[in-house]
Design an enzyme around this catalytic site. Structure first.
Site, mmCIF file in Angstrom:
data_model
loop_
_atom_site.group_PDB
_atom_site.id
_atom_site.type_symbol
_atom_site.label_atom_id
_atom_site.label_comp_id
_atom_site.label_asym_id
_atom_site.label_seq_id
_atom_site.Cartn_x
_atom_site.Cartn_y
_atom_site.Cartn_z
ATOM 1 N N ALA A 158 -1.784 -19.122 69.067
ATOM 2 C CA ALA A 158 -0.417 -19.289 68.570
ATOM 3 C C ALA A 158 0.490 -19.708 69.721
ATOM 4 O O ALA A 158 0.340 -19.223 70.849
ATOM 5 C CB ALA A 158 0.093 -17.986 67.957
ATOM 6 N N LYS A 159 1.437 -20.608 69.415
ATOM 7 C CA LYS A 159 2.450 -20.953 70.424
ATOM 8 C C LYS A 159 3.558 -19.904 70.341
ATOM 9 O O LYS A 159 4.659 -20.139 69.839
ATOM 10 C CB LYS A 159 2.971 -22.375 70.213
ATOM 11 C CG LYS A 159 1.959 -23.431 70.667
ATOM 12 C CD LYS A 159 2.515 -24.830 70.608
ATOM 13 C CE LYS A 159 3.529 -25.141 71.697
ATOM 14 N NZ LYS A 159 2.903 -25.262 73.042
ATOM 15 N N LEU A 160 3.209 -18.736 70.831
ATOM 16 C CA LEU A 160 4.083 -17.570 70.812
ATOM 17 C C LEU A 160 4.940 -17.569 72.079
ATOM 18 O O LEU A 160 4.415 -17.757 73.187
ATOM 19 C CB LEU A 160 3.226 -16.306 70.741
ATOM 20 C CG LEU A 160 3.915 -14.948 70.710
ATOM 21 C CD1 LEU A 160 4.756 -14.791 69.447
ATOM 22 C CD2 LEU A 160 2.868 -13.830 70.794
#
Length: 306
Positions: A158-160
């Site tokens: 995830a591009k968290l």
């Protein structure tokens, strides 16, 4: 790289003047890093401005949100149209695009659900992340002492927002050590990725990149390069890459929306190949730029015209 302000930023359905696009100091995501984002590019083509793989990026934004239990308040179609609207309103033909979903002002503490979930989209002119010199001659990198975040700690797929504290530490260490960029190993000691890029090597004519299971982001530029290589008959495989295998590679390069396709000429003082952009790297890089600029037939589905 410094920001070049444009006129408007899209915030929750409205175009807001750049200087007025503000959030409260007690915005939840500012304090706890619980948000998701994307990096996308728009290129000038013979048919006008075109966003590269826009739908794929917005779908990944949605998947990132779902991975961490966030429900975006806008559909994929609405965010695609909002992105185009923002580009048109700013009158730019080439730009970097940053959508971000974040919890705003409303609650404090580790439970974010008392805060509103907002989405913003900003666009601005931005050159290649690692510099034009890097695109042509390659960059110097070092193996970071910081390890890539593990899937049992935070979701690396995830591009968290919170994940990028890990990337910042690696980046700053590399810069402070006199290098251009870093490479992060995973907890098992295998090559994972750069702070904001996927990595490829060339070994005896075969293109190799770490699998997602090595902690790498499922990069959209990564996926594009794999397809381009396969279309051009370049042997390819996913495989774990040790530090020693990286040092001995014939070629190496980074891929990413920001970095595009940037050769690596040196790792920890070890020249990669002859220390120059390799033949396969140059071929893939040239093809990539032809595609994003609308100069190559067969990849039209990757371009979303504004």
């Amino acid at each position: 790289m410094n920001l070049n302000p444009t006129r408007f930023i899209w915030m929750d359905g409205k175009l807001v003047p750049w200087g007025e696009a503000k959030v409260h100091v007690l915005t939840h995501t500012l304090h706890y890093g619980y948000g998701v984002f994307e990096g996308i590019r728009c290129y000038r083509t013979p048919r006008g401005a075109a966003v590269f793989r826009l739908r794929d990026h917005i779908l990944r934004l949605q998947r990132s949100a779902e991975t961490v239990g966030m429900k975006l308040p806008y559909s994929v179609e609405e965010l695609i149209e909002a992105t185009k609207q923002t580009i048109r309103a700013n009158g730019v033909e080439e730009c970097y695009i940053r959508p971000i979903a974040y919890y705003g002002y409303g609650a404090m503490g580790l439970n974010p659900r008392g805060s509103p979930l907002s989405v913003a989209i900003a666009v601005w002119p931005w050159g290649t992340y690692l510099g034009e010199e890097g695109l042509e001659h390659g960059v110097r990198v070092k193996i970071s002492p910081w390890r890539r975040v593990h899937s049992s700690i935070l979701p690396p797929t995830a591009k968290l927002v919170a994940n990028y504290a890990n990337s910042i530490l690696a980046k700053l260490d590399a810069l402070d050590s006199g290098y251009d960029e870093a490479i992060l190993l995973n907890l098992e000691g295998s090559v994972s990725e750069g702070p904001g890029e996927n990595i490829f090597i060339v070994e005896s004519g075969t293109l190799v990149t770490p699998p997602i299971s090595a902690g790498a982001l499922a990069g959209i530029t990564r996926d594009s390069i794999i397809r381009i290589a396969e279309d051009r008959g370049i042997p390819f495989k996913e495989d774990y890459i040790s530090k020693e295998k990286l040092y001995a590679a014939d070629e190496a390069f980074f891929t990413g929306t920001a970095a595009e396709v940037t050769p690596i000429r040196e790792v920890d003082g070890h020249p990669i190949g002859n220390g120059k952009k390799g033949k396969i790297t140059a071929e893939l890089q040239a093809m990539y730029f032809r595609i994003v600029r609308g100069e190559e037939r067969g990849y039209e589905e990757w371009l979303d015209y504004v």
